[in-house]
Structures are given as structure tokens and as C-alpha cells.
Design a protein around this motif. Structure first.
Motif, PDB file in Angstrom:
ATOM      1  N   UNK A 214       0.833  -1.200   0.000  1.00 41.86           N
ATOM      2  CA  UNK A 214       0.000   0.000   0.000  1.00 41.86           C
ATOM      3  C   UNK A 214       0.873   1.258   0.000  1.00 41.86           C
ATOM      4  N   UNK A 215       1.997   1.211   0.710  1.00 43.21           N
ATOM      5  CA  UNK A 215       2.957   2.307   0.656  1.00 43.21           C
ATOM      6  C   UNK A 215       3.539   2.418  -0.748  1.00 43.21           C
ATOM      7  N   UNK A 216       3.948   1.301  -1.329  1.00 40.50           N
ATOM      8  CA  UNK A 216       4.537   1.324  -2.663  1.00 40.50           C
ATOM      9  C   UNK A 216       3.592   1.942  -3.682  1.00 40.50           C
ATOM     10  N   UNK A 217       2.345   1.515  -3.668  1.00 45.06           N
ATOM     11  CA  UNK A 217       1.378   2.015  -4.643  1.00 45.06           C
ATOM     12  C   UNK A 217       1.097   3.506  -4.447  1.00 45.06           C
ATOM     13  N   UNK A 218       0.998   3.943  -3.191  1.00 45.03           N
ATOM     14  CA  UNK A 218       0.743   5.354  -2.914  1.00 45.03           C
ATOM     15  C   UNK A 218       1.904   6.220  -3.387  1.00 45.03           C
ATOM     16  N   UNK A 219       3.124   5.781  -3.113  1.00 47.35           N
ATOM     17  CA  UNK A 219       4.308   6.536  -3.544  1.00 47.35           C
ATOM     18  C   UNK A 219       4.400   6.570  -5.065  1.00 47.35           C
ATOM     19  N   UNK A 220       4.184   5.437  -5.709  1.00 47.94           N
ATOM     20  CA  UNK A 220       4.242   5.407  -7.170  1.00 47.94           C
ATOM     21  C   UNK A 220       3.194   6.322  -7.789  1.00 47.94           C
ATOM     22  N   UNK A 221       2.049   6.453  -7.128  1.00 48.19           N
ATOM     23  CA  UNK A 221       1.009   7.364  -7.625  1.00 48.19           C
ATOM     24  C   UNK A 221       1.412   8.820  -7.431  1.00 48.19           C
ATOM     25  N   UNK A 222       2.236   9.096  -6.405  1.00 49.02           N
ATOM     26  CA  UNK A 222       2.700  10.445  -6.162  1.00 49.02           C
ATOM     27  C   UNK A 222       1.984  11.184  -5.058  1.00 49.02           C
ATOM     28  N   UNK A 223       1.120  10.496  -4.315  1.00 54.35           N
ATOM     29  CA  UNK A 223       0.425  11.161  -3.204  1.00 54.35           C
ATOM     30  C   UNK A 223       1.342  11.213  -1.984  1.00 54.35           C
ATOM     31  N   UNK A 224       1.497  12.378  -1.328  1.00 54.98           N
ATOM     32  CA  UNK A 224       2.475  12.512  -0.248  1.00 54.98           C
ATOM     33  C   UNK A 224       1.967  12.148   1.141  1.00 54.98           C
ATOM     34  N   UNK A 225       0.661  11.875   1.290  1.00 53.64           N
ATOM     35  CA  UNK A 225       0.082  11.572   2.600  1.00 53.64           C
ATOM     36  C   UNK A 225      -0.815  10.348   2.486  1.00 53.64           C
ATOM     37  N   UNK A 226      -0.663   9.421   3.437  1.00 54.14           N
ATOM     38  CA  UNK A 226      -1.474   8.212   3.483  1.00 54.14           C
ATOM     39  C   UNK A 226      -2.129   8.131   4.855  1.00 54.14           C
ATOM     40  N   UNK A 227      -3.458   8.054   4.886  1.00 49.43           N
ATOM     41  CA  UNK A 227      -4.236   7.998   6.125  1.00 49.43           C
ATOM     42  C   UNK A 227      -4.998   6.682   6.148  1.00 49.43           C
ATOM     43  N   UNK A 228      -4.913   5.936   7.259  1.00 51.72           N
ATOM     44  CA  UNK A 228      -5.556   4.628   7.326  1.00 51.72           C
ATOM     45  C   UNK A 228      -6.277   4.442   8.645  1.00 51.72           C
ATOM     46  N   UNK A 229      -7.302   3.613   8.613  1.00 56.11           N
ATOM     47  CA  UNK A 229      -8.089   3.349   9.818  1.00 56.11           C
ATOM     48  C   UNK A 229      -7.390   2.374  10.750  1.00 56.11           C
ATOM     49  N   UNK A 230      -6.435   1.599  10.220  1.00 52.89           N
ATOM     50  CA  UNK A 230      -5.784   0.557  11.015  1.00 52.89           C
ATOM     51  C   UNK A 230      -4.278   0.793  11.085  1.00 52.89           C
ATOM     52  N   UNK A 231      -3.555  -0.250  11.494  1.00 51.22           N
ATOM     53  CA  UNK A 231      -2.133  -0.106  11.824  1.00 51.22           C
ATOM     54  C   UNK A 231      -1.225  -0.221  10.602  1.00 51.22           C
ATOM     55  N   UNK A 232      -0.044   0.369  10.691  1.00 48.92           N
ATOM     56  CA  UNK A 232       0.995   0.113   9.694  1.00 48.92           C
ATOM     57  C   UNK A 232       1.887  -1.038  10.154  1.00 48.92           C
ATOM     58  N   UNK A 233       2.573  -1.648   9.206  1.00 51.18           N
ATOM     59  CA  UNK A 233       3.632  -2.579   9.588  1.00 51.18           C
ATOM     60  C   UNK A 233       4.931  -1.789   9.754  1.00 51.18           C
ATOM     61  N   UNK A 234       5.870  -2.363  10.492  1.00 51.84           N
ATOM     62  CA  UNK A 234       7.146  -1.691  10.713  1.00 51.84           C
ATOM     63  C   UNK A 234       7.899  -1.503   9.402  1.00 51.84           C
ATOM     64  N   UNK A 235       7.851  -2.510   8.533  1.00 48.44           N
ATOM     65  CA  UNK A 235       8.554  -2.403   7.252  1.00 48.44           C
ATOM     66  C   UNK A 235       7.920  -1.340   6.372  1.00 48.44           C
ATOM     67  N   UNK A 236       6.600  -1.254   6.389  1.00 45.73           N
ATOM     68  CA  UNK A 236       5.915  -0.234   5.608  1.00 45.73           C
ATOM     69  C   UNK A 236       6.335   1.164   6.058  1.00 45.73           C
ATOM     70  N   UNK A 237       6.483   1.351   7.362  1.00 48.03           N
ATOM     71  CA  UNK A 237       6.902   2.657   7.877  1.00 48.03           C
ATOM     72  C   UNK A 237       8.336   2.989   7.465  1.00 48.03           C
ATOM     73  N   UNK A 238       9.199   1.987   7.471  1.00 48.10           N
ATOM     74  CA  UNK A 238      10.569   2.244   7.039  1.00 48.10           C
ATOM     75  C   UNK A 238      10.597   2.711   5.579  1.00 48.10           C
ATOM     76  N   UNK A 239       9.831   2.049   4.727  1.00 48.99           N
ATOM     77  CA  UNK A 239       9.768   2.451   3.326  1.00 48.99           C
ATOM     78  C   UNK A 239       9.151   3.838   3.178  1.00 48.99           C
ATOM     79  N   UNK A 240       8.117   4.126   3.978  1.00 51.35           N
ATOM     80  CA  UNK A 240       7.462   5.432   3.908  1.00 51.35           C
ATOM     81  C   UNK A 240       8.420   6.546   4.277  1.00 51.35           C
ATOM     82  N   UNK A 241       9.204   6.332   5.332  1.00 50.44           N
ATOM     83  CA  UNK A 241      10.164   7.362   5.754  1.00 50.44           C
ATOM     84  C   UNK A 241      11.207   7.603   4.678  1.00 50.44           C
TER      85      UNK A 241
END
Length: 273
Positions: A214-241
Motif C-alpha cells: 500500500x505504501x509502494x502504490x501510494x508513492x508510485x502514484x505520487x500522493x504525499x500523505x497516506x491515512x488509514x483506519x488501522x495499523x501500519x507494519x514496521x517495514x511499511x513505515x521504514x519504506x514510507x520514511x
């Protein structure tokens, strides 16, 4: 399209020691094959609605296409067993896709489609530029609640995910639904591109957790903010940062957790002189 996203089916409800006959509206799952120049790239189960959005969003978020200009023509073909989304590509992009296909070592899978090595599962992402807008905390906190107003399939079935686009000061301006959370996001990306909306002008809002894809797809689309109702994974956060993506999770009306690049969310105190 003749295929319907919802079907009413009979069943029995057993509650409180009793049993009654019921009819439930349930979401359909249909195989969707995405092909490029006659060769199948991926087959995924999806809700049979907004398939053109889905196919385009998938092709862009997976890096198969760089832009809609890579497409020479497109068609949807329904079969008894599913749907084909057929892309015919420009000459330059066709050669690149064929080279990618030759390099593939195995079958594709949900969310990690068309990869040929373990390294590509955590592929390097582009770094997002800092947008010229900021999102008030109140808007971010209400985002998932506001998305609920754009989920007619969920209202019918209680069994699908949604992805929405939040424009600062305008609310949710586009939303798509699907039984698969990846599919809902791909549909949203495709819908935005098809209507000429730049994904960098707003935030992606999800009814699901924040996983790597979900991080990969959002970044590839070019959106700079991702808001979710549930939790992130630790790896997803590392990629997001690393990619410059702001992640706000557990957004449920009264607040949210902010994990990366927090300067894009304006705290309430910023409005006080």
C-alpha cells in the motif's frame, strides 16, 4: 459491463436460539486478467466494477506504465469465466514490457505483481517532493469517517474495502471499493488519472492496514500523505520514511497516530494566534 458487483443469496440466520431464513447482498469476486500486447501480466480476483480504473491504476502503481500516454488502445472483454483488461502499448513501452516479462522467474501474486526477485519485493521507491499544501489535523482525523459516506457497496454487503482521495478543504472527492484492499487503491489511482486529477494534490485514505504494497502504490502514484483506519507494519513505515511519505494510522474520528514526515499535518494549535 454485464457483470454485477453484488448478488443477493439466501441463507439461514441462527441467533438467540432461533433460526430464520434470510437473504443477504454479497459482493462478487471475478477473475480479472490484465494483458499487455496479448500477453497476460497478472490475474487477480476483484469486484467487477470500475475495471478500467483498476487496470490503469494497477499498471501505473506497479511501474508497468509510466503514464497513460504509453497506451495505444484499451478494451475490456467479458468471458463466462471472468474479464480481460487488454492494453495495447506504444512501440517504446511495448519493448520495455516485453523485456520485463522475459526476466520474470515465476507467477505473480496479490500486491507483488510481476516481480522477479526477493529484492524487488522491497524495491527502491522514488522520493516524493514536499507538497505546497498542508492538511489540518481535524481533516485528517475525520478522513476515514468521511470516506464511509462514499461506500455504497460496503453499505450493501459489509464486506469490501475502500480507498478515497482527500483534497485539503474539499473532503473526499473520489472513492473506489473492492473486495481487495490493493484493488480498491489501484481503482482509485486509475480513477484519478483518468479524470485528470494529480494525486500529489491530496491524501490517500484507506479502510485497511498500511502494508508494504500500500505504501509502494501510494508513492508510485505520487500522493504525499497516506491515512488509514488501522495499523501500519514496521517495514511499511521504514519504506514510507525513506520515500518521503507521511503516514497517519488509527484515524478514527477523534484522532490518529502520526509516524513519518509529520510536518504535513497541521496540529490544532497552529490555528490559534
Amino acid at each position: 459491463m454485464t457483470m454485477k458487483p453484488v448478488r443477493s443469496l439466501p441463507g439461514s440466520a441462527l441467533r438467540g436460539g432461533g433460526q430464520v431464513d434470510i437473504t443477504r447482498s454479497l459482493p462478487e469476486e471475478t477473475p480479472v486478467a490484465i494483458t499487455f500486447d496479448g500477453a497476460t501480466q497478472a490475474v487477480m480476483m476483484a469486484t467487477p466494477a470500475d475495471i478500467e480504473d483498476f487496470a490503469l491504476g494497477f499498471a501505473l502503481s506497479e511501474g508497468i506504465l509510466a503514464s497513460p500516454q504509453d497506451i495505444a488502445s484499451f478494451e475490456l472483454v467479458e468471458h463466462e469465466t471472468g474479464i480481460e483488461a487488454r492494453f495495447w502499448l506504444s512501440a517504446d513501452r511495448s519493448a520495455e514490457v516485453k523485456a520485463r516479462r522475459r526476466a520474470m522467474l515465476g507467477p505473480v501474486g496479490c500486491g507483488l505483481c510481476g516481480i522477479d526477485s526477493l529484492e524487488q519485493a522491497l524495491r527502491p521507491l522514488p522520493v516524493l517532493p514536499d507538497p505546497d499544501w498542508r492538511l489540518p489535523a481535524a481533516e485528517a482525523g475525520r478522513a476515514t469517517e468521511n470516506l464511509r459516506r462514499h461506500q455504497p457497496l460496503h453499505d450493501q454487503t459489509r464486506a469490501v474495502h475502500a480507498a478515497g482521495f482527500l483534497e485539503p478543504g474539499k473532503g473526499i472527492t473520489c472513492a473506489r471499493e473492492d473486495v481487495g484492499r490493493h484493488n480498491a487503491l489501484d481503482k482509485l489511482i486509475g480513477a484519478l488519472v483518468r479524470r485528470g486529477t494529480d494525486p500529489s494534490t491530496g491524501a490517500v485514505v484507506l479502510t485497511s492496514r498500511v502494508s508494504v504494497e500500500m505504501v509502494q502504490k501510494t508513492v508510485m502514484a505520487g500522493s504525499p500523505v497516506l491515512i488509514a483506519v488501522s495499523a501500519p507494519t514496521a517495514t511499511a513505515l521504514r519504506l514510507a520514511r525513506e520515500a518521503g511519505l507521511t503516514v497517519a494510522a488509527f484515524a478514527r474520528g477523534d484522532g490518529f497516530d502520526l509516524y513519518s514526515h509529520p510536518d504535513r499535518i497541521l496540529p490544532e494549535s497552529s490555528d490559534v494566534a
